[in-house]
Enzyme design. Structure first.
Site, short mmCIF file in Angstrom:
data_model
loop_
_atom_site.label_atom_id
_atom_site.label_comp_id
_atom_site.label_asym_id
_atom_site.label_seq_id
_atom_site.Cartn_x
_atom_site.Cartn_y
_atom_site.Cartn_z
N HIS A 68 -7.57 -46.90 -56.87
CA HIS A 68 -8.51 -46.56 -58.11
C HIS A 68 -9.01 -47.89 -58.79
O HIS A 68 -10.22 -48.12 -58.86
CB HIS A 68 -7.68 -45.67 -58.90
N ASP A 69 -8.18 -48.56 -59.46
CA ASP A 69 -8.50 -49.48 -60.64
C ASP A 69 -9.18 -50.63 -60.15
O ASP A 69 -10.29 -50.95 -60.84
CB ASP A 69 -7.37 -49.97 -61.52
#
Ligand code: BDR
Ligand code: CA
Length: 313
Positions: free
Chosen positions: A243-244
């Site tokens: 994700h990040d």
């Protein structure tokens, strides 16, 4: 080629947060003016420590790390040790950090930086619940028009949620903070689950990182292997969503992502759909377009960028 940017990373490490921090610190186009920790994946005392561990892993003990909010604005704390392990950074063995935690509160640092630096030069990169960012906006509303851009990981629309059927973790944990941020008027870019679920840490991609043969490569591979085990089981995929780091990759190579400028509102009333990001993708309302919502990613390009950059550390 994007111009150089000054960024503040607001984060709750978290293995994927850690990879995002490494990617930023490996990239000369980005000046990380500070890292602000927030409670999220694990409690604040661990997220701030984990942020310092990662700076030291990157050989950057000079980066300033600040601790922020210990709990969401209104709701009780929710953490995700079942995903990230007890420490939040389970996987590799990383030494206890020796670099200091800054004394200033993260929210004060965010406000001070935005008021001090030239307007339109600071990009905020939230990778966790939006509590610190919302508190800064509430405490000093004059910062909103001074923010260059808020590029955040959070939400999900076509893909649904990962915490509840409707809500993604970062928004679910502090929906009221997310509501403040989406109403702030600052330019926002969203990396939702719709993007990150296409960025899978396949065995071949992790192997490419491990083959760097460096301390950072080994640690990154161990972080990713621990992180993916939960999602591989959950989604039945080769690898889990990364994700990040999509947030940082967007700053470096925006052309890897495609999306649409539209209205996003956050559900803060119904318990059933609490924290849902309601995206007006089809423009069926006349609500203001407050965010660039990404939907697609060139996943191979993203992992090539990540691996090339990690090789520099
Ligand atoms: C988000 O939640 C956290 O577990 C990850 O670090 C990421 O920021 C994904 O929903
Ligand atoms: Ca995170």
């Amino acid at each position: 080629m994007p111009t150089n940017r000054k960024i503040i990373i607001d984060t709750d490490p978290g293995q994927d947060d850690a990879i995002a921090i490494l990617l930023a610190l490996a990239s000369p186009e980005l000046e990380v003016v500070g890292i602000t920790a927030v409670a999220g994946n694990v409690p604040l005392r661990l997220t701030e420590k984990n942020a310092r561990k990662i700076c030291e892993l990157a050989g950057r003990p000079d980066v300033r790390v600040f601790a922020g909010a210990e709990r969401p604005l209104l709701r009780r704390s929710v953490t995700a040790e079942h995903v990230h392990g007890k420490t939040g950074l389970d996987g590799p063995v990383l030494p206890e950090p020796t670099m200091p935690l800054q004394e200033q509160h993260a929210v004060d640092f965010i406000i001070e930086t935005l008021m001090k630096e030239e307007s339109g030069t600071i990009t905020l990169c939230p990778l966790g619940p939006l509590t610190n960012i919302a508190l800064a906006l509430i405490r000093e509303p004059r910062i909103a028009p001074r923010i260059k851009e808020i590029v955040l990981m959070g939400g999900g629309f076509f893909e649904g949620g990962n915490m509840t059927p409707a809500a993604e973790f970062n928004i679910y944990v502090d929906p009221h903070a997310a509501d403040v941020v989406f109403r702030s008027g600052a330019p926002i870019v969203v990396m939702p689950l719709d993007v990150t679920h296409k960025a899978l840490t396949t065995a071949a991609r992790i192997e490419a990182i491990r083959s760097l043969g460096t301390r950072v490569g080994d640690a990154a591979a161990a972080l990713l292997e621990f992180f993916e085990r939960f999602d591989e089981e959950k989604y039945g995929t080769d690898g889990g969503p990364l994700h990040d780091p999509c947030v940082i990759a967007y700053l470096l190579r925006p052309e890897l992502f495609t999306g649409r400028h539209c209205n996003v509102e956050v559900e803060i009333s119904s318990e059933l759909t609490m924290g849902m990001t309601v995206v007006d993708w089809w423009g069926v309302t006349d609500r203001p377009k407050n965010a660039m919502v990404m939907r697609d990613i060139d996943a191979d390009g993203f992992f090539t960028l990540l691996t090339d950059r990690l090789a520099r550390l």
